[in-house]
Scaffold this motif. Structure first.
Motif, PDB file in Angstrom:
ATOM      1  N   PRO A   1      36.690  45.157 -13.255  1.00 52.96           N
ATOM      2  CA  PRO A   1      35.792  46.234 -13.682  1.00 52.96           C
ATOM      3  C   PRO A   1      34.440  46.152 -12.980  1.00 52.96           C
ATOM      4  O   PRO A   1      34.023  45.093 -12.522  1.00 52.96           O
ATOM      5  CB  PRO A   1      35.639  45.998 -15.183  1.00 52.96           C
ATOM      6  CG  PRO A   1      36.076  44.612 -15.430  1.00 52.96           C
ATOM      7  CD  PRO A   1      37.001  44.224 -14.333  1.00 52.96           C
ATOM      8  N   LEU A   2      33.768  47.296 -12.900  1.00 52.21           N
ATOM      9  CA  LEU A   2      32.427  47.341 -12.335  1.00 52.21           C
ATOM     10  C   LEU A   2      31.439  46.905 -13.403  1.00 52.21           C
ATOM     11  O   LEU A   2      31.592  47.264 -14.566  1.00 52.21           O
ATOM     12  CB  LEU A   2      32.070  48.764 -11.914  1.00 52.21           C
ATOM     13  CG  LEU A   2      32.590  49.246 -10.562  1.00 52.21           C
ATOM     14  CD1 LEU A   2      34.051  49.548 -10.631  1.00 52.21           C
ATOM     15  CD2 LEU A   2      31.811  50.435 -10.109  1.00 52.21           C
ATOM     16  N   ILE A   3      30.444  46.149 -12.993  1.00 47.27           N
ATOM     17  CA  ILE A   3      29.350  45.777 -13.887  1.00 47.27           C
ATOM     18  C   ILE A   3      28.146  46.602 -13.432  1.00 47.27           C
ATOM     19  O   ILE A   3      27.725  46.524 -12.279  1.00 47.27           O
ATOM     20  CB  ILE A   3      29.019  44.272 -13.825  1.00 47.27           C
ATOM     21  CG1 ILE A   3      30.279  43.424 -14.037  1.00 47.27           C
ATOM     22  CG2 ILE A   3      27.927  43.935 -14.836  1.00 47.27           C
ATOM     23  CD1 ILE A   3      30.933  43.586 -15.378  1.00 47.27           C
ATOM     24  N   ILE A   4      27.619  47.390 -14.358  1.00 43.96           N
ATOM     25  CA  ILE A   4      26.547  48.333 -14.055  1.00 43.96           C
ATOM     26  C   ILE A   4      25.277  47.925 -14.785  1.00 43.96           C
ATOM     27  O   ILE A   4      25.317  47.645 -15.986  1.00 43.96           O
ATOM     28  CB  ILE A   4      26.929  49.758 -14.519  1.00 43.96           C
ATOM     29  CG1 ILE A   4      28.316  50.159 -14.018  1.00 43.96           C
ATOM     30  CG2 ILE A   4      25.866  50.773 -14.126  1.00 43.96           C
ATOM     31  CD1 ILE A   4      28.460  50.253 -12.547  1.00 43.96           C
ATOM     32  N   GLY A   5      24.160  47.895 -14.074  1.00 41.90           N
ATOM     33  CA  GLY A   5      22.854  47.695 -14.695  1.00 41.90           C
ATOM     34  C   GLY A   5      22.328  49.042 -15.143  1.00 41.90           C
ATOM     35  O   GLY A   5      22.216  49.974 -14.348  1.00 41.90           O
TER      36      GLY A   5
ATOM     37  N   LEU B   1      32.597  48.726 -16.723  1.00 45.68           N
ATOM     38  CA  LEU B   1      33.388  49.955 -16.681  1.00 45.68           C
ATOM     39  C   LEU B   1      34.669  49.690 -15.920  1.00 45.68           C
ATOM     40  O   LEU B   1      34.642  49.115 -14.831  1.00 45.68           O
ATOM     41  CB  LEU B   1      32.646  51.057 -15.931  1.00 45.68           C
ATOM     42  CG  LEU B   1      31.588  51.855 -16.620  1.00 45.68           C
ATOM     43  CD1 LEU B   1      31.047  52.917 -15.663  1.00 45.68           C
ATOM     44  CD2 LEU B   1      32.108  52.508 -17.867  1.00 45.68           C
ATOM     45  N   GLY B   2      35.775  50.147 -16.473  1.00 51.59           N
ATOM     46  CA  GLY B   2      37.042  50.064 -15.755  1.00 51.59           C
ATOM     47  C   GLY B   2      37.001  50.960 -14.529  1.00 51.59           C
ATOM     48  O   GLY B   2      36.228  51.914 -14.458  1.00 51.59           O
ATOM     49  N   ARG B   3      37.831  50.653 -13.563  1.00 54.70           N
ATOM     50  CA  ARG B   3      37.825  51.406 -12.313  1.00 54.70           C
ATOM     51  C   ARG B   3      38.216  52.868 -12.518  1.00 54.70           C
ATOM     52  O   ARG B   3      37.712  53.755 -11.843  1.00 54.70           O
ATOM     53  CB  ARG B   3      38.719  50.706 -11.300  1.00 54.70           C
ATOM     54  CG  ARG B   3      38.216  49.278 -11.016  1.00 54.70           C
ATOM     55  CD  ARG B   3      38.902  48.616  -9.866  1.00 54.70           C
ATOM     56  NE  ARG B   3      38.358  48.995  -8.582  1.00 54.70           N
ATOM     57  CZ  ARG B   3      37.168  48.618  -8.106  1.00 54.70           C
ATOM     58  NH1 ARG B   3      36.390  47.857  -8.833  1.00 54.70           N
ATOM     59  NH2 ARG B   3      36.759  49.008  -6.928  1.00 54.70           N
TER      60      ARG B   3
END
Length: 75
Positions: free
Chosen positions: A50-54, A62-64
């Motif tokens: 998953p993406l880690i977003i600031g 967030l999942g891809r």
């Protein structure tokens, strides 16, 4: 530069949310998580998982598939 899906933004880059594609349920979920059109986000991690977003001082995973529906403009 045209908007692109969030999954194409590299780690360490910043982007601005342009559009959230999906139904009402998905859009509502994204807004509850803090994703709004026009807000600035930073990509903390964009590896295989998953993406880690600031986002406003917080980190959100967030999942891809979800990230594919969020259109952003690179800053």
């Amino acid at each position: 530069m045209p908007a692109m899906p969030l999954i194409f933004v590299n780690r360490g880059e910043k982007a601005r949310v342009e559009q959230i594609n999906g139904g009402d349920t998905f859009s509502k979920k994204m807004m509850e998580m803090g994703f709004y059109k026009g807000m600035e986000i930073e990509i903390i991690s964009n590896d295989n998982g998953p993406l880690i977003i600031g986002l406003d001082g917080s980190r959100i995973a967030l999942g891809r598939g979800m990230a594919q529906r969020i259109m952003v403009q690179a800053s």
